[in-house]
Each structure stands twice: as structure tokens, then as C-alpha cells.
Design a protein around this motif. Structure first.
Motif, PDB file in Angstrom:
ATOM      1  N   GLU A   1     -28.134  36.541  84.486  1.00 15.27           N
ATOM      2  CA  GLU A   1     -28.282  37.921  83.791  1.00 15.27           C
ATOM      3  C   GLU A   1     -27.447  37.902  82.402  1.00 15.27           C
ATOM      4  OE1 GLU A   1     -24.533  38.878  86.536  1.00 15.27           O
ATOM      5  OE2 GLU A   1     -25.667  39.638  87.046  1.00 15.27           O
ATOM      6  N   SER A   2     -26.681  36.626  82.280  1.00 15.10           N
ATOM      7  CA  SER A   2     -25.929  36.484  80.854  1.00 15.10           C
ATOM      8  C   SER A   2     -26.820  36.587  79.647  1.00 15.10           C
ATOM      9  CB  SER A   2     -24.666  35.434  80.681  1.00 15.10           C
ATOM     10  OG  SER A   2     -25.526  33.906  81.114  1.00 15.10           O
ATOM     11  N   GLY A   3     -28.318  35.586  80.030  1.00 16.89           N
ATOM     12  CA  GLY A   3     -29.166  36.297  79.290  1.00 16.89           C
ATOM     13  C   GLY A   3     -29.774  37.601  79.072  1.00 16.89           C
ATOM     14  N   ASN A   4     -29.253  38.557  79.443  1.00 12.94           N
ATOM     15  CA  ASN A   4     -29.803  39.564  79.184  1.00 12.94           C
ATOM     16  C   ASN A   4     -29.636  40.269  77.970  1.00 12.94           C
ATOM     17  OD1 ASN A   4     -31.167  39.678  82.005  1.00 12.94           O
ATOM     18  ND2 ASN A   4     -29.606  40.831  82.779  1.00 12.94           N
ATOM     19  N   VAL A   5     -30.384  41.651  77.619  1.00  9.82           N
ATOM     20  CA  VAL A   5     -30.144  42.228  76.040  1.00  9.82           C
ATOM     21  C   VAL A   5     -29.930  43.269  76.301  1.00  9.82           C
ATOM     22  CG1 VAL A   5     -30.788  42.805  73.878  1.00  9.82           C
ATOM     23  CG2 VAL A   5     -31.391  40.184  74.804  1.00  9.82           C
ATOM     24  N   GLU A   6     -29.105  43.810  75.266  1.00 10.19           N
ATOM     25  CA  GLU A   6     -28.075  45.186  75.746  1.00 10.19           C
ATOM     26  C   GLU A   6     -29.435  46.191  74.759  1.00 10.19           C
ATOM     27  OE1 GLU A   6     -24.946  48.587  74.778  1.00 10.19           O
ATOM     28  OE2 GLU A   6     -24.497  47.208  75.907  1.00 10.19           O
TER      29      GLU A   6
END
Length: 430
Positions: free
Chosen positions: A117-122
Motif C-alpha cells: 500500500e505504500s506504493g499507492n498513488v493519491e
């Protein structure tokens, strides 16, 4: 399920794209199965051709009054080997299907690459979190005096179950009705009521099985009927999407847009000690689901549309949220691309998931054999999409926390007041 032809023709591409999901593809196992399949199919074809030629020879010899016994003997030998090949081939194909069933969908090129989840993009935010001039309570403390009863839920069913009564129970129902009315009346979805128990092959169609059996509640049915394995649905996406299984639709039947309010049952086998307090992670919760069945060239636009349909609920409720694109390592098994909507929870001081909208492309359709007649008159797999519009329990949590007052009361969002008989405030009970 992935396209076997793509695996055969572009294996390196498939392996590389699956690697972005953290999957180490067993190339050796796949190639061994492929070689075994090829050999059996080739030998079967050779034997069938030889038998056909010998059968013609037998006819010619008998027509001339000549002895055909040697040829008949060879045909008998061929028949034994052919039968063995014909019996072995389905076994190999079943092993190949089992191998393919364990592979997740390929991520779209536009999906950010990341391990978790740290690689998700807002993508964007809407609304500003409210400021409070008193100590913020979480939904457990707020709800306790409004009818939210975790102790009774635990007494009846164990941990991660909730009992509601009075004002909170009515607010929960109002939220579901408001969501359904918006999705049907304004966004064009057809309301459905679905079974809550489904057969094994239905979950195989949408990808929950065989990989995620431990996350499901299931039973074996016996008695006078043949023993069957059946499952409580973890989302009505399962039943709604499978309404088109094993069908060939007409092009003008698309798009199909379905919605349903249902309970969802999940064992949360991999959740460990996460979110033990409150309603964030439950074994039973309610959700209003959206499903679209569309032509392949419409699925990207349909995904953006569905995200907007989920956002509309949060905006009407005036709940601050953000939209994020999930990275390759955080997407669900069947998804090619996913957007999550995360609502602001004041007590946690962070955004939490309240909706997930995914384009599964042809992955589920291939498993279900759901097709349509395209413009060329050929059968083509449909694309399937699903999304929450929204998770009812988590929306209840967000309303309680964002609309709380210092005296323990909770303001009812304006959009919900018609569903609450005009009630404007939930008042704590002694």
C-alpha cells in the motif's frame, strides 16, 4: 483467468507483468504442462489419422475379397493407444486449468508499480476534515449510547460481530436506502436481490476460489441431495457478476448495470489483530454493490464512471475523502486496475477505505464464459467491473465520527433526513 494464448505467445511479457504483483511465475511448470499437452494432442491426431487410413484400407481389401486381418489387428492396437491418449489429455488440461486458476490478473500499464500500500498513488481529495473544539471520540464510544452494541454481538456470535438497536439501527438502514436510491434513480443501475449462499463454481467465476477459500464461510449440504460445497457471499459482486455466466449476450444488451444491498461475510483469516475495536473489520457487514458488464472498448470509461458514482454518495453526505490508485502489489486478485475511496475518520486522524472500484477486464468473463456478439458477429468476452457504492457499516462509522457533537449527540446529514422521518439529531439515551 489469463488468456492461455497470450501465455503461449508472450510468456516473457506475462511473467514480467505478474512479477510487478510480487508473483514469481513457475515457468518450468507451465512449459512442462504445455509440452505434455502438445505431445498428447499430436499423438492423438496421428493415431486418429492412421486409424482413418487403415479403415479405408480395410474397406478396399474386403471389397476385393482379400484378407484384412493384419490391418484389423493394427487398428485394434491403435485403438488401445488412442483410448489411453484420449483419457490422459483431459487430465493434463485439468492440471493446466488448475495452474491458470491460481494466477492473478495482469495489471494495466497505467497502474503504478509497488510492493504494498505504500506504493499507492493519491489522485485527488474532496472536502476538508472538520476541526473540533472538544476531545474527539471514536465511533465505538459515540455509538454506545445510540444503540451500537458490540457486547451483545459478541455474546450472540463472537468477536467481529455487531448488534444495533434504536437510532443507530435506523441510521444504518437509512444509509443503505439512500445509496440504493441514488445508484438506481440517478446512475442507471437496476436494483437486484441476490442469494446470500452460492455454489462453488460461482466463486471460481469471479476469482474468490480456489485461492481464497480460507477467507470464506462455507458449508457442505447433504441429505437427500448430492453433497455440495456452498459459500456465504463475501460481496454481492459474486452473485451479480455471475448472472451472465455461460451466456452469449447481444451487443445492444450492453452495458448491464446492476446494484444490490446485501450482507457480506468474510472470515478475515489474514487480518490478525488489525482493527479489532469497532466496525472497521467485521465478519458480517452490509454493502451496496455496483457491477457493470460492458464491451471491452468501454471498460476504462466505465471504471471512471463507477468511481464517480461512489464519490457522489460521499459528497451528498458531505464526508471528506480521497481517491487513490492502487499499485500492482496492493490490487485484488481479479483486478486489472483499482481505485480506492478513503473517507476521513477524525478519531483515527487518517483516511480509511470505504469503496473499492475495479476493472477486471476479461479475467472473470473467461472463467465464467460470459460473451457477447461483437460488430463482426463473433463471440467475444465481455469486460466486468465492480465497486462499492458504498460499504454501509464504514459509512455509518464515518457519519458518527464526522458529525459528532460535544454532548455525545450526532447530527444527521441533510441527505439522510428524509430517510429518518425528518430527524435532525441522534440523541444519546441513558
Amino acid at each position: 483467468m489469463l488468456d492461455i494464448q497470450m501465455l503461449r505467445s508472450q510468456l516473457d511479457v506475462v511473467v514480467a507483468r505478474l512479477a510487478t504483483r510480487g508473483l514469481q511465475f513457475d515457468t518450468a511448470a507451465f512449459l512442462a504442462l504445455e509440452e505434455e499437452r502438445k505431445q498428447l494432442q499430436t499423438r492423438t491426431q496421428e493415431l486418429q489419422a492412421r486409424r482413418n487410413n487403415l479403415s479405408k484400407q480395410i474397406g478396399m481389401l474386403k471389397g476385393k475379397g482379400e484378407d484384412a486381418s493384419a490391418v484389423l489387428a493394427e487398428v485394434g492396437q491403435l485403438g488401445d493407444e488412442l483410448k489411453a491418449c484420449e483419457q490422459a489429455l483431459p487430465v493434463v488440461l485439468d492440471r493446466m486449468n488448475a495452474f491458470l486458476a491460481g494466477l492473478p490478473n495482469l495489471p494495466q500499464e497505467s497502474v503504478p508499480v509497488g510492493e504494498d500500500e505504500s506504493g499507492n498513488v493519491e489522485v485527488r481529495r474532496w472536502g476538508a476534515p472538520a476541526s473540533f473544539d472538544f476531545e474527539v471520540r471514536d465511533h465505538v464510544d459515540i455509538g454506545a449510547r445510540l444503540g451500537l452494541d458490540f457486547d451483545t454481538g459478541a455474546k450472540l456470535s463472537g468477536s467481529r460481530f455487531t448488534f444495533m438497536r434504536g437510532q443507530v439501527a435506523r441510521l444504518h438502514r437509512a444509509l443503505a436506502q439512500f445509496m440504493l436510491d441514488t445508484q438506481t434513480g440517478e446512475h442507471g443501475y437496476t436494483e437486484c436481490y441476490t442469494p446470500y449462499i452460492v455454489n462453488r463454481e460461482v466463486l471460481e467465476g469471479t476469482g474468490q476460489l480456489p485461492k481464497f477459500k480460507e477467507d470464506m464461510f462455507w458449508v457442505l449440504r447433504g441429505g437427500d441431495e448430492e453433497v455440495r460445497e456452498q459459500y456465504l457471499i463475501s460481496t454481492s459482486e459474486i452473485s451479480l457478476t455471475n448472472t451472465v455466466r455461460e451466456q452469449i449476450l447481444t451487443a445492444d444488451a450492453l452495458p448491464i448495470k446492476l446494484t444490490a444491498h446485501s450482507p457480506c461475510f468474510r472470515s478475515e483469516a489474514g487480518s490478525g489483530g488489525r482493527d479489532v475495536r469497532g466496525m472497521i473489520r467485521q465478519h458480517q457487514f452490509d454493502k451496496v454493490e455496483m457491477v457493470q458488464i460492458v464491451a471491452p472498448d468501454q471498460s476504462e470509461a466505465a471504471l471512471e464512471e463507477m468511481v464517480g458514482h461512489a464519490e457522489a454518495i460521499l459528497q451528498r453526505l458531505e464526508l471528506p475523502y480521497r481517491v487513490i490508485t492502487l499499485c500492482t502489489g496492493d490490487m485484488g486478485f481479479s483486478a486489472a486496475k483499482t481505485y480506492d475511496l478513503e473517507v476521513w475518520l477524525p478519531a483515527q486522524g487518517t483516511y480509511r477505505e470505504i469503496s473499492s472500484c475495479s476493472n477486471c477486464e476479461s479475467f472473470q468473463a473467461r472463467r465464467m464464459q460470459a460473451r457477447f456478439k461483437n460488430a463482426q458477429g463473433k463471440n467475444e468476452l465481455v469486460h466486468t467491473l465492480n465497486g462499492s457504492g458504498l460499504a454501509v457499516g464504514r459509512t455509518l462509522v464515518a457519519v458518527l465520527e464526522n458529525y459528532q457533537r460535544a454532548d455525545g449527540s450526532v447530527e444527521v446529514p441533510k441527505a439522510l433526513r428524509p430517510y429518518m422521518g425528518g430527524l435532525e439529531v441522534l440523541t444519546p439515551q441513558a
